[in-house]
Design a protein around this motif. Structure first.
Motif, PDB file in Angstrom:
ATOM      1  N   GLY A  28       0.849  -1.186   0.000  1.00 32.07           N
ATOM      2  CA  GLY A  28       0.000   0.000   0.000  1.00 32.07           C
ATOM      3  C   GLY A  28       0.881   1.230   0.000  1.00 32.07           C
ATOM      4  N   ILE A  29       0.253   2.389   0.186  1.00 29.68           N
ATOM      5  CA  ILE A  29       1.045   3.614   0.308  1.00 29.68           C
ATOM      6  C   ILE A  29       1.019   4.070   1.762  1.00 29.68           C
ATOM      7  N   SER A  30       2.061   4.767   2.141  1.00 31.97           N
ATOM      8  CA  SER A  30       2.223   5.174   3.533  1.00 31.97           C
ATOM      9  C   SER A  30       1.270   6.299   3.916  1.00 31.97           C
ATOM     10  N   ASP A  31       1.125   6.475   5.217  1.00 26.01           N
ATOM     11  CA  ASP A  31       0.346   7.578   5.765  1.00 26.01           C
ATOM     12  C   ASP A  31       0.918   8.905   5.278  1.00 26.01           C
ATOM     13  N   HIS A  32       2.236   8.993   5.239  1.00 22.40           N
ATOM     14  CA  HIS A  32       2.897  10.205   4.740  1.00 22.40           C
ATOM     15  C   HIS A  32       2.469  10.503   3.304  1.00 22.40           C
ATOM     16  N   ALA A  33       2.438   9.464   2.456  1.00 22.22           N
ATOM     17  CA  ALA A  33       2.075   9.647   1.047  1.00 22.22           C
ATOM     18  C   ALA A  33       0.622  10.071   0.893  1.00 22.22           C
TER      19      ALA A  33
END
Length: 130
Positions: A28-33
């Protein structure tokens, strides 16, 4: 600071990878992204059966602010995608590490996970990236 769960591995391109008990890898993609993208309005996922090498483009995530490519953090064969994101792409914003996952791989070589960043190194990368 965005969340970066300790049990995950991270690509510099902001994807996360979780080695599952069955030997598959969820991506998945990070919280930051997701935070940088803003409200996610569309997700394009890879095809089941797609063969990906580490760093290959695997999909696209679009928000009200921008579109961003999603890359495979490690190589492998796509064995599942999160079809729920087609109807509710905003799940990526609400829960990027659980319900907001993008796809699962049968990895070519799980040793590739060792090339990714751990949570502390990823948080450092994000602070330098800002």
């Amino acid at each position: 600071m965005s969340q970066a769960p300790e049990e995950l591995s991270y690509a510099r391109s902001h994807e996360w990878a979780r080695l599952e008990e069955d030997g598959t890898v969820t991506v998945g993609i990070s919280d930051h992204a997701q935070d940088a993208l803003g409200d996610v309005v569309f997700v394009e996922l890879p095809e089941d059966g797609a063969e990906l090498a580490a760093g290959d483009e695997a999909g696209v995530v679009e928000s009200v602010k921008a579109a961003s490519d999603i890359y495979a953090p490690i190589g492998g064969t796509v064995i599942a995608t999160n079809g729920a994101l087609e109807e509710t792409p905003e799940t990526v914003n609400a829960d990027p590490y659980n319900d907001g996952w993008f796809f699962r791989l049968k990895p070519t070589d799980t040793a590739e996970l060792e090339q990714l960043l751990d949570a502390a190194a990823y948080r450092q990368h994000c602070s330098e990236d800002s």
